[in-house]
Design an enzyme around this catalytic site. Sequence first.
Site, PDB file in Angstrom:
ATOM      1  N   LYS A   1     -11.868  -1.685   0.578  1.00 49.67           N
ATOM      2  CA  LYS A   1     -11.136  -1.022  -0.377  1.00 49.67           C
ATOM      3  C   LYS A   1     -12.258  -0.936  -1.535  1.00 49.67           C
ATOM      4  O   LYS A   1     -13.432   0.419  -2.057  1.00 49.67           O
ATOM      5  CB  LYS A   1      -9.884  -1.515  -0.598  1.00 49.67           C
ATOM      6  CG  LYS A   1      -9.269  -0.876  -0.040  1.00 49.67           C
ATOM      7  CD  LYS A   1      -8.913  -1.441   1.123  1.00 49.67           C
ATOM      8  CE  LYS A   1      -7.955  -1.648   2.077  1.00 49.67           C
ATOM      9  NZ  LYS A   1      -7.592  -2.034   3.878  1.00 49.67           N
TER      10      LYS A   1
ATOM     11  N   SER B   1       0.824  -1.833   0.169  1.00 52.79           N
ATOM     12  CA  SER B   1      -0.441   0.304  -0.049  1.00 52.79           C
ATOM     13  C   SER B   1       0.935   0.958   0.010  1.00 52.79           C
ATOM     14  O   SER B   1      -0.186   2.231  -0.405  1.00 52.79           O
ATOM     15  CB  SER B   1      -0.508  -0.123   1.302  1.00 52.79           C
ATOM     16  OG  SER B   1       0.042   0.174   2.363  1.00 52.79           O
TER      17      SER B   1
ATOM     18  N   HIS C   1      -5.970  -4.535  -0.879  1.00 54.43           N
ATOM     19  CA  HIS C   1      -5.669  -3.741  -1.837  1.00 54.43           C
ATOM     20  C   HIS C   1      -5.461  -4.171  -3.136  1.00 54.43           C
ATOM     21  O   HIS C   1      -5.846  -3.466  -4.182  1.00 54.43           O
ATOM     22  CB  HIS C   1      -4.870  -2.465  -1.874  1.00 54.43           C
ATOM     23  CG  HIS C   1      -4.384  -2.127  -1.126  1.00 54.43           C
ATOM     24  ND1 HIS C   1      -4.639  -0.610  -0.564  1.00 54.43           N
ATOM     25  CD2 HIS C   1      -4.063  -1.516   0.301  1.00 54.43           C
ATOM     26  CE1 HIS C   1      -4.544   0.385   0.450  1.00 54.43           C
ATOM     27  NE2 HIS C   1      -4.263  -0.962   0.885  1.00 54.43           N
TER      28      HIS C   1
END
Length: 638
Positions: free
Chosen positions: A472, A412, A440
Amino acid sequence: MSSTTEDAYKGDERESSQDVPDVVGASWSSINTKEDDSEACSVTPQMTLISEEVEAASQSSSWYEDDSGSASTEDHDAGVEKARSGDEDPYADVRERMEELADRDRMNHAFKSHASKEKDVSHEPPITFFAAITTYLGYAVLISCGHLRDICANLFRSGRYLRTARSPYPSDDTTKYALLLKSWENFYTRRLYHRIQDCFNRPIASRPGATIEVLERVSADGNKTMSVLGPLGNLKDESDRESYSSGEHYGTVSDGRVTRRCLNLGSYNYLGFADDWNVTCKEEVMGSLSKLPVSCSSSRSEAGTTALHKEVEGIVARFLGKEDCVCLNMGFNTNATTIPTLVGRGDLIISDELNHTSIVNGARSSGAAIRTFGHNDTSHLEDILREGIIMGQPRTRRPWRKILVIVEGIYSMEGEYCDLRNVVRVAKKYGAYVYLDEAHSIGAMGPTGRGCCEYTGVNPADVDVLMGTFTKSFGGMGGYIAGSKDLVNYLRRHSAGSAFHNSLSPVVCQQIITSFKVIMGEDGTNIGKRKLAALRDNSNYFRMRLSDMGLHVLGHYDSPIMPVMLYNPTKIAAFSRECFKRGLAVVVVGFPAVPILMSRARFCISAGHTREDMDRALEQIEEVADLLKLKYSKSIFG
């Protein structure tokens, strides 16, 4: 590795005192510990291909079954065209170059055939000598001035942070109480962080879509504390009210609070569900409230399981190609509570050096021994595995009960994806389990959004523990662990995050279910495919243009995260404030979240953005980059 050591490692010693099941389940028998690299990992036939054939393998979805039971093997480019359904390509003028750059990164970083022998092609640009010197100098000045302010405050008995016996808080009497906070952390917060506190923790008053309403804040004590401005009438000075109301990005919300309308370049709204929620999710999510409460007020092991919880776990397991799945209330706690449940004393964790804090906390609290390998350096990983198996546990030299290799799908703070093929190859060669954090990458990578496994062509059966979050790409909250039925059943009973924490809200469960159906096309539309195509195109275009400016951009193409290096601590606040002034909401990151020299801005791109949004943002960013001298690829001075 001697046969005695190998047999000891593979035998009954691998079970912990808690009798944790083999997380790979039935597929463990296929593990091969031969020295021959070509036999060390059972992978798809596509993995052996090169050039154009590697491109096809990287986009294969053959490990995942659709509702009819047939495998989906659509090529990504064909999927993109089908998703557009005849719409004009907004990136037609740069399409060829974008695909060429994405293919280059995929070949260099996702499809390296012999990681232990080939030189890695790094994407991290080196910091210039001038930037390094001025960064150190900047911190030296800030720290020196901070200490000077503390000396003056103590000398003249006056200052914002001076602890006195007259304080209304008894703990401020230093004759009776020790400092609650560590001295360096206290100093750093007071004299460095508070100077730029306005750049962090910004409250919002809208959905985190492609555009966002950010509440204006003010401070009456030099940024020590921040408060929401509220209605414009709270300002006493007429000129101050005029400066706000005449601003290009001035706005208000229903209760009159002043906001700034910004283009959102910081939220994890990867697939844009915050933008079209009324169309894609609202009906089903709001409908769930008529049947179930907002909260079950109980853990899953007591009275916190509903039909929606079962449905969430079923759809996630099916989406990932795993036997079963358990969902938890918080993404951070998914790692922090699962890792200590799987490993303990007598076990070995081998973790990528850039893994997320949740992984670090979980590993430290497990009691297992921890080794770190260089970021995405599978040669180093292999060295540590070989040494760990040969040397065994410290002092006793007994074999490790189990070895767990932990990596992330997309890192990230770097925007890089994992070299998963070679991590799996090395781990299987030495009989180690693989734990993949896809917080992610799930929903954001691969032609159908199934994450790093799909993108790199790795069979999900070769990854023993698949972890991810719903915060996300899916517009929800919480996290999941997917794997064999034995693994998931064990975690349901023993993981603190599942057994003792409140269960997911049924409303959030419905949001997750609905978003998965959209992505999988089970809603009867092609919205999911369009979202996936838009996210990839927006991300690659934005990264390409940032690099063309001469900025130091980290990460790989096809990743929605783009860190841009700022280096100097004074540029953290300057970049954030200049972007905010221009109607751009960005995230800036400094020490201790990143190394002291590596301050950066982190852009997160969404499927909800348009080409016009991208061009407008890039124009403003280039203006700020020129102002702050950030073009280190073109000049050592920026």
